[in-house]
Design a protein around this motif. Structure first.
Motif, PDB file in Angstrom:
ATOM      1  N   ASP A  55       0.897  -1.238   0.002  1.00 26.10           N
ATOM      2  CA  ASP A  55       0.229   0.139  -0.076  1.00 26.10           C
ATOM      3  C   ASP A  55       0.982   1.132   0.087  1.00 26.10           C
ATOM      4  N   SER A  56       2.069   1.232   0.433  1.00 25.69           N
ATOM      5  CA  SER A  56       2.855   2.469   0.995  1.00 25.69           C
ATOM      6  C   SER A  56       3.699   2.658  -0.204  1.00 25.69           C
ATOM      7  N   TYR A  57       4.409   1.752  -0.716  1.00 27.06           N
ATOM      8  CA  TYR A  57       5.546   1.544  -1.729  1.00 27.06           C
ATOM      9  C   TYR A  57       5.161   0.800  -2.859  1.00 27.06           C
ATOM     10  N   GLY A  58       4.294   0.151  -3.076  1.00 24.07           N
ATOM     11  CA  GLY A  58       3.848  -0.617  -4.190  1.00 24.07           C
ATOM     12  C   GLY A  58       3.932  -0.130  -5.452  1.00 24.07           C
ATOM     13  N   ASP A  59       3.770   1.277  -5.764  1.00 22.77           N
ATOM     14  CA  ASP A  59       3.823   1.942  -6.947  1.00 22.77           C
ATOM     15  C   ASP A  59       4.955   2.971  -7.192  1.00 22.77           C
ATOM     16  N   PRO A  60       6.078   2.439  -7.469  1.00 21.12           N
ATOM     17  CA  PRO A  60       7.324   3.287  -7.310  1.00 21.12           C
ATOM     18  C   PRO A  60       7.425   4.054  -8.843  1.00 21.12           C
ATOM     19  N   LYS A  61       7.521   5.600  -8.481  1.00 20.71           N
ATOM     20  CA  LYS A  61       7.493   6.546  -9.642  1.00 20.71           C
ATOM     21  C   LYS A  61       8.971   6.659 -10.354  1.00 20.71           C
ATOM     22  N   THR A  62       9.896   6.527  -9.484  1.00 22.33           N
ATOM     23  CA  THR A  62      11.049   6.598 -10.022  1.00 22.33           C
ATOM     24  C   THR A  62      12.173   5.460 -10.019  1.00 22.33           C
ATOM     25  N   ALA A  63      13.259   5.503 -10.736  1.00 22.76           N
ATOM     26  CA  ALA A  63      14.119   4.549 -10.656  1.00 22.76           C
ATOM     27  C   ALA A  63      15.032   4.377  -9.306  1.00 22.76           C
ATOM     28  N   LEU A  64      15.121   5.477  -8.562  1.00 21.46           N
ATOM     29  CA  LEU A  64      15.438   5.386  -7.243  1.00 21.46           C
ATOM     30  C   LEU A  64      14.515   4.704  -6.150  1.00 21.46           C
ATOM     31  N   SER A  65      13.452   4.804  -6.367  1.00 18.72           N
ATOM     32  CA  SER A  65      12.200   4.059  -5.516  1.00 18.72           C
ATOM     33  C   SER A  65      12.362   2.630  -6.031  1.00 18.72           C
ATOM     34  N   ARG A  66      12.523   2.144  -7.143  1.00 18.38           N
ATOM     35  CA  ARG A  66      12.729   0.816  -7.367  1.00 18.38           C
ATOM     36  C   ARG A  66      13.813   0.207  -6.843  1.00 18.38           C
ATOM     37  N   ALA A  67      14.818   0.817  -6.953  1.00 22.09           N
ATOM     38  CA  ALA A  67      16.021   0.252  -6.080  1.00 22.09           C
ATOM     39  C   ALA A  67      15.873   0.071  -4.754  1.00 22.09           C
ATOM     40  N   ALA A  68      15.191   1.030  -4.198  1.00 21.53           N
ATOM     41  CA  ALA A  68      14.912   1.117  -2.633  1.00 21.53           C
ATOM     42  C   ALA A  68      14.036   0.091  -2.407  1.00 21.53           C
ATOM     43  N   ASN A  69      13.039  -0.194  -3.206  1.00 21.99           N
ATOM     44  CA  ASN A  69      12.124  -1.448  -2.836  1.00 21.99           C
ATOM     45  C   ASN A  69      12.539  -2.775  -3.218  1.00 21.99           C
ATOM     46  N   HIS A  70      13.612  -2.751  -3.886  1.00 21.70           N
ATOM     47  CA  HIS A  70      13.988  -4.221  -4.220  1.00 21.70           C
ATOM     48  C   HIS A  70      14.234  -5.160  -3.396  1.00 21.70           C
ATOM     49  N   LEU A  71      15.082  -4.832  -2.297  1.00 25.56           N
ATOM     50  CA  LEU A  71      15.308  -5.743  -1.133  1.00 25.56           C
ATOM     51  C   LEU A  71      14.215  -5.747  -0.253  1.00 25.56           C
ATOM     52  N   LEU A  72      13.295  -4.744   0.113  1.00 30.73           N
ATOM     53  CA  LEU A  72      12.137  -4.622   0.964  1.00 30.73           C
ATOM     54  C   LEU A  72      10.930  -5.569   0.259  1.00 30.73           C
ATOM     55  N   PHE A  73      10.925  -5.854  -0.733  1.00 26.58           N
ATOM     56  CA  PHE A  73       9.997  -6.623  -1.467  1.00 26.58           C
ATOM     57  C   PHE A  73      10.557  -7.947  -1.792  1.00 26.58           C
ATOM     58  N   ALA A  74      11.591  -8.208  -1.262  1.00 25.41           N
ATOM     59  CA  ALA A  74      12.254  -9.674  -1.749  1.00 25.41           C
ATOM     60  C   ALA A  74      11.871 -10.783  -0.821  1.00 25.41           C
ATOM     61  N   GLY A  75      10.837 -10.291   0.148  1.00 29.70           N
ATOM     62  CA  GLY A  75      10.610 -11.334   1.138  1.00 29.70           C
ATOM     63  C   GLY A  75      11.191 -11.078   2.644  1.00 29.70           C
ATOM     64  N   GLY A  76      11.711 -12.181   3.602  1.00 28.92           N
ATOM     65  CA  GLY A  76      11.867 -11.745   4.792  1.00 28.92           C
ATOM     66  C   GLY A  76      11.000 -12.139   5.709  1.00 28.92           C
ATOM     67  N   LYS A  77      11.500 -12.567   6.942  1.00 26.44           N
ATOM     68  CA  LYS A  77      10.506 -13.020   7.669  1.00 26.44           C
ATOM     69  C   LYS A  77       9.629 -11.955   8.529  1.00 26.44           C
ATOM     70  N   ARG A  78      10.065 -10.741   8.519  1.00 23.00           N
ATOM     71  CA  ARG A  78       9.411  -9.735   8.953  1.00 23.00           C
ATOM     72  C   ARG A  78       8.987  -9.779  10.431  1.00 23.00           C
ATOM     73  N   LEU A  79      10.280 -10.161  11.117  1.00 20.21           N
ATOM     74  CA  LEU A  79      10.148 -10.469  12.713  1.00 20.21           C
ATOM     75  C   LEU A  79      10.296  -9.168  13.541  1.00 20.21           C
ATOM     76  N   ARG A  80      10.873  -8.106  13.011  1.00 25.44           N
ATOM     77  CA  ARG A  80      10.721  -6.886  13.550  1.00 25.44           C
ATOM     78  C   ARG A  80       9.253  -6.216  13.913  1.00 25.44           C
ATOM     79  N   PRO A  81       8.625  -5.978  12.589  1.00 27.35           N
ATOM     80  CA  PRO A  81       7.393  -5.440  12.711  1.00 27.35           C
ATOM     81  C   PRO A  81       6.457  -6.573  13.975  1.00 27.35           C
ATOM     82  N   ALA A  82       6.778  -7.917  13.789  1.00 28.23           N
ATOM     83  CA  ALA A  82       5.882  -8.965  14.623  1.00 28.23           C
ATOM     84  C   ALA A  82       6.109  -8.642  16.129  1.00 28.23           C
TER      85      ALA A  82
END
Lengths: 320, 320
Positions: free
Chosen positions: B20-47
């Motif tokens: 919802d927050s970052y799923g529609d990146p408008k710039t090349a830099l946003s896409r680079a910033a999203n890459h790892l963030l959207f590559a999974g992970g256990k999300r233990l810290r938000p849990a």
């Protein structure tokens, strides 16, 4: 008070506050983070913060001034990271952080300053609500500075950049942090929404004009005066407002993308002056300053308001 | 609810909020910033953030959950910068940001996430006072993570690292962000000072124990199971708690600093087990978990408290 005296006094105050906060580093990383921060600089962003705070509420800057350091610390974080990206070896007459400590430590040194910038606003002696607004503005500003830097780098790989794209880039890369400095000063001092917005716009405009003036200095100032290679932007084919304006007027700068001697640079300046390019760019910068001063109409008539107007002209009247 | 189910559901919620927050990146830099963030992970810290919030005030996490993303975003910023420093090419089965976009864009991508982490707390639906405290804690945490990473890198150049130095390093590098996740959840949900402090200590301890378990896995888990080179820490002479404990017991690991085949690794494990090194390190990690669970005594008896205790054991009972 004269602007020059005011800036000198504020720079001394900032240096002393920085010394109080970070003057006794305990770790190698803190020393790397301090290196550029303690290597001088005009401290223009804290000065702007202070002028804005005192313009909306006389005397208010005294207790919130530590938060004014936040803008200087943010500026230094961006410089450390930019120097890594640009592989620059010197800054403020000193070796850059990555040259002295290596890239990994320099990335971390920038990251440490980034954290400190937010800490400094948190500890300000101001109500919580404007503090949160100030932090939100600083965070948005940092993201925009990154976008501006990315745009600047991407322009190097592109043949044609439009005037609007250029202005967006300089506003993000240089303008918004001046905007944030003025707006955060006003916010923490209890300024009205209109004052905060007016000062934000003022800062963004003078910051963008500052960058345009930098482009003019690159072309017009002798190396002896500026300490930089004269006309390096044109030799490197950089997309500046001068290059964009020249292209708009049908002038091809490609033949000048090569080593140039003094006579050739003089010839180039004469040609660009005769065709009106220099004049157009100077007028663009001047019109930004006029708009910026118009933004100050949200302020009542104080010494600080006058200094802010002077500061705006100072941004484009410096010649090196 | 089972811990595993809880973590799975929370990870889905986090992924959806990130989208919802970052799923529609408008710039090349946003896409680079999203890459790892959207590559999974256990999300233990938000849990952990969510468990802490709901443990101090049932149902509170719902409205403040966007701030829980801040911890995941911070984690990803540190990973992007660490991967540049360590020259790692893969992470979460994907090419790293600097491998795909180059180092300058990767530095900026990390810097963008850094800014977003602070923005996310500012926009949380919570009172201003705990928000400022949360931001101050996040800023301090980021500075400590940098110090931890710097210590970790400096250990590589040193012959002898003490147990205390090692524990300080893992606490800073890994512990404090878990501490901040739990404390910020409790802060924004309106927890008492004692609850915030207890949950902070809990998080720091389980995070440090997590890192010790990582060291054990490196030695004990087969490459087939862990996806990493078995015993790479010992082959590279890395200063882990295993190496430090071995040295304290008079064992010289230097002869093992070379390529090792399966039989040699088995021999090494048997030797370290017989001498009690493995047992000592495991007991150290277990005692940190026991202390962490003791920290939870500030909480009343809820499902979340039980899940937090389970989570603590989960941090050192995973075997890859």
């Amino acid at each position: 008070m004269e602007l020059e005296t005011y800036l000198k006094k504020t720079a001394e105050e900032v240096n002393s506050l920085l010394q109080d906060s970070y003057g006794d580093p305990k770790t190698a990383l803190s020393r790397a983070a301090n290196h550029l921060l303690f290597a001088g600089g005009k401290r223009l962003r804290p000065a702007l913060f202070k002028l804005a705070a005192d313009a909306v509420k006389p005397g208010s800057s005294k207790i919130i001034m530590p938060a004014g350091l936040s803008l200087e610390v943010t500026h230094n974080f961006t410089l450390i990271h930019d120097d890594i990206m640009d592989k620059d070896e010197f800054r403020r007459g000193q070796k850059t952080v990555h040259t002295l400590w290596g890239e990994p430590a320099a990335i971390l040194a920038g990251d440490v300053l980034y954290a400190r910038a937010f800490s400094l606003i948190c500890t300000a002696d101001a109500p919580e609500e404007p503090k949160v607004k100030a932090i939100a503005l600083l965070a948005r500003t940092c993201e925009e500075i990154c976008e501006g830097q990315q745009q600047d780098m991407s322009f190097e790989e592109r043949g044609v950049v439009s005037r609007d794209e250029y202005l967006e880039m300089v506003t993000k890369k240089t303008g918004v942090l001046y905007g944030a400095a003025a707006a955060i000063g006003a916010l923490l001092a209890g300024g009205s929404d209109a004052q905060v917005e007016g000062l934000y716009n003022y800062g963004c405009r003078i910051g963008a004009a500052f960058q345009i003036q930098d482009d003019l200095i690159d072309l017009l100032a002798s190396s002896a005066k500026s300490g930089k290679d004269q006309a390096s932007d044109i030799r490197e084919g950089k997309q500046t407002l001068i290059a964009i304006t020249a292209r708009e007027q049908g002038i091809d700068l490609k033949p000048w993308r090569r080593p140039l001697n003094h006579e050739e640079i003089a010839l180039l300046i004469t040609m660009l002056t005769d065709k009106g390019v220099i004049d157009t760019v100077q007028k663009d910068a001047e019109s930004m300053i006029t708009s910026a001063i118009h933004d100050l109409s949200v302020l009542s008539d104080t010494m600080e308001k006058h200094l802010l107007a002077e500061l705006a002209w100072y941004f484009i009247r410096r010649d090196y």
